[in-house]
Design an enzyme around this catalytic site. Sequence first.
Site, PDB file in Angstrom:
ATOM      1  N   ARG A 212      -9.393  -3.161  -4.181  1.00  0.00           N
ATOM      2  CA  ARG A 212     -10.176  -4.086  -3.465  1.00  0.00           C
ATOM      3  C   ARG A 212     -11.756  -3.809  -3.103  1.00  0.00           C
ATOM      4  NH1 ARG A 212      -5.963  -5.548   1.761  1.00  0.00           N
ATOM      5  NH2 ARG A 212      -4.058  -5.723   0.305  1.00  0.00           N
TER       6      ARG A 212
ATOM      7  N   GLU B 271      -4.850 -15.227  -4.231  1.00  0.00           N
ATOM      8  CA  GLU B 271      -5.202 -15.407  -2.860  1.00  0.00           C
ATOM      9  C   GLU B 271      -6.684 -14.972  -2.678  1.00  0.00           C
ATOM     10  OE1 GLU B 271      -3.788 -12.898   0.042  1.00  0.00           O
ATOM     11  OE2 GLU B 271      -3.295 -14.357   1.439  1.00  0.00           O
TER      12      GLU B 271
HETATM   13  N1  5AD Z   1       3.649  -3.572   0.470  1.00  0.00           N
HETATM   14  C1  5AD Z   1       4.113  -4.238   1.470  1.00  0.00           C
HETATM   15  N2  5AD Z   1       3.168  -4.857   2.377  1.00  0.00           N
HETATM   16  C2  5AD Z   1       2.240  -4.495   2.468  1.00  0.00           C
HETATM   17  N3  5AD Z   1       1.097  -4.984   3.214  1.00  0.00           N
HETATM   18  C3  5AD Z   1      -0.066  -4.391   2.870  1.00  0.00           C
HETATM   19  N4  5AD Z   1       0.061  -3.702   1.712  1.00  0.00           N
HETATM   20  C4  5AD Z   1       1.461  -3.781   1.568  1.00  0.00           C
HETATM   21  C5  5AD Z   1       2.332  -3.441   0.328  1.00  0.00           C
HETATM   22  N5  5AD Z   1       1.761  -2.506  -0.511  1.00  0.00           N
HETATM   23  C6  5AD Z   1       1.386  -5.638   4.405  1.00  0.00           C
HETATM   24  C7  5AD Z   1       0.987  -5.133   5.786  1.00  0.00           C
HETATM   25  C8  5AD Z   1       0.551  -6.302   6.514  1.00  0.00           C
HETATM   26  C9  5AD Z   1       0.152  -7.235   5.678  1.00  0.00           C
HETATM   27  C10 5AD Z   1      -1.370  -7.823   5.863  1.00  0.00           C
HETATM   28  O1  5AD Z   1       0.144  -6.803   4.458  1.00  0.00           O
HETATM   29  O2  5AD Z   1       2.147  -4.435   6.240  1.00  0.00           O
HETATM   30  O3  5AD Z   1       1.523  -6.696   7.147  1.00  0.00           O
END
Ligand code: 5AD
Length: 486
Positions: free
Chosen positions: A101, A172
Site C-alpha cells: 500500500r 477498490e
Molecule cells: N485478512 C482479513 N481481513 C483483513 N482486514 C485487513 N486486513 C485483512 C486481512 N489480511 C480487515 C480488518 C478490518 C478491515 C478494514 O479489513 O479486520 O476489518
Amino acid sequence: MIENKKIPLEEFLTIRKEVLRTWHTGNHPGLDLDVAVAKLKALPDHKNFAKKLRKAKEEGITLVQPRAGVARLNEHIELLQYLEVEGHADFLPSTIDSYTRHNRYQNAEDGINESEKQGRSLLNGFPAVNHGVDGCSKVLDSVNSPLQARHGTPDARLLSEIIHASGWTSNEGGGISYNIPYAKKISLEDTIRYWQYCDRLVGYYEEQGVEINREPYGPLTGTLVPPCISNTVAILEALMAAEQGVKNITVGYGQGGNLIQDVAALRALEEQTNHYLKIFGYEDMFVTTVFHQWMGGFPANESEAVALIGYASTVAAMGKATKMITKTTHESFGVPTKEANAKAIRTSRYITTILKDQQTPDSEELLVEIEQIKKEVDSLMRSVVKAGKGDIAQGSIKAFKDGLIDIPFAPSEINNGKILPARDLDGKIRILEFGNLGFTEEIKKFHQDKLQARAEKQDRPLEIQMVIDDIYAVSNGNLVGEKENN
Ligand code: 5AD
C-alpha cells in the site's frame, strides 16, 4: 493544475512506461496491453466482477464478499478456496498488505521470504505486486469467483496494472477515499492524479470491450460518518472515474447503525449517483451499491459479534445493496483465521438469502430521511462545484482545503477535522459541530434540533463527551451512547 479531464491515450501510455518501471514485476510480458485484453476477454462470465454484479442487481439480491489476504502465494490460494467452498463467498478479495500500500516493494519481498522461512504469514495481506502477473493469475485460476484487490493505496498504479493484467476484474479505491482516511501528508492533487490513471486504465479496457468494475471506498474512517459526507465523496469519485472511461461502478456505504437511516442512505446513494452521472453527461453507466458491515469498534464477545454481523446483513438485504462486505468475530483482535472468516460469510449469506424477497417498505420516516440526505448531498455537491468553478477535481481539492467537505476522525493533514458527529435519539448520525461544512442554515438547524432533543432526553449538555460515548457505544452493546458510561 489538475483537472477532471480524460487523460489522452498518448499521455497515458507515456506515464504507463514509467509506472511499469517502478518494480521489476512490471516487466512481465502479460502487461502488454494486447495480451492483457485477450486474457480478460477469454474469462468466463462467472469470473467477471462487473457481469456477476449486473446479474445480482437484475435479480434484486445481495451478494457477499469477505476481506482476506496473506503473504505466501499458496497459502493465499488455499485461503480463498476455503472461503469460497466453506464460506460460500460470492466474490473473492485479495486484501493487500501495508508495505505494498505504501509502494515499499522491497520490504514486501523481505516479508514474503521471511514468511516462507517461518512457514506462516508475516504480512497483513497479499503482496500482489511482488507476486506479479504470474502469481496473481495463478490465484484467479485456482478459484471460481471474480477477484478484486482491496487495499487503501494512495498510489495504486502499478498494483492496478498487475491485477487487471492477471484477470482480476475489480479494483477498490479512489483519489479521495484512499487518501484522507489512510494517509497523513499526501496531497489530494497527487492521489487524484494517481487514481485518474487507475481509472484511465479501466477506461482503456472498457474501450477494448472488456468490462471491469471499480469501487470507490465508501466507509471512509468508518466512525460516525454522516451519510451525506460519504455519499458525496462516493459521487465525486464516481464522476471522476466516469470521466476516465469507467462504466461499471459500485458506490459504497458503511453501516451507521440506525436501520432506517442506513436504508435511506443506500437508496439516496444509488439514486443520486445515477442522477449526477447523468447531469454531468456520462451515459451508459452501470451503478451498483455495496454495504459494509459495521466498520467501527466491534464487541470482543463472539456471540455479540455474530449478532452485529447478522444485524448488518439484515440491513444490507432490506436496503437492497448489490453487495455486502463482511466482518468476522475476530475483528476486535486482528486478522481473522480462515475458519472464523468462512463462518462469518456463511452467517451473513444465510441472512441475505433468507431476506432476498423482502425490502423495507416506504414509510414516512424512510422517505423523509432519503430526502434529508439528498438535500445535504446536493448542498455539498453545489459547494464543491462552486469551489472548483465547475471542475470537480479542482473543487474536491479546494473543498477539503476549506473544510467544505470534512471527514470525521481522518488522519490526513489536508482534512479540516472540525466537524463532530453524534447520534440523535434513535441513533441516526447527525452533526454537532459543522466546522466550515458546505451546508445551508436550514440543514444546520435540522441537525441542531435533532441533537438538542437527545440532550434534553438524556439530561446532559451538547458536548464532546456525547461524541465519545457514541464512538464506544456499539462495542459496549448500545447504539446511542449513554450518559452512565462517562
Ligand atoms: N485478512 C482479513 N481481513 C483483513 N482486514 C485487513 N486486513 C485483512 C486481512 N489480511 C480487515 C480488518 C478490518 C478491515 C478494514 O479489513 O479486520 O476489518
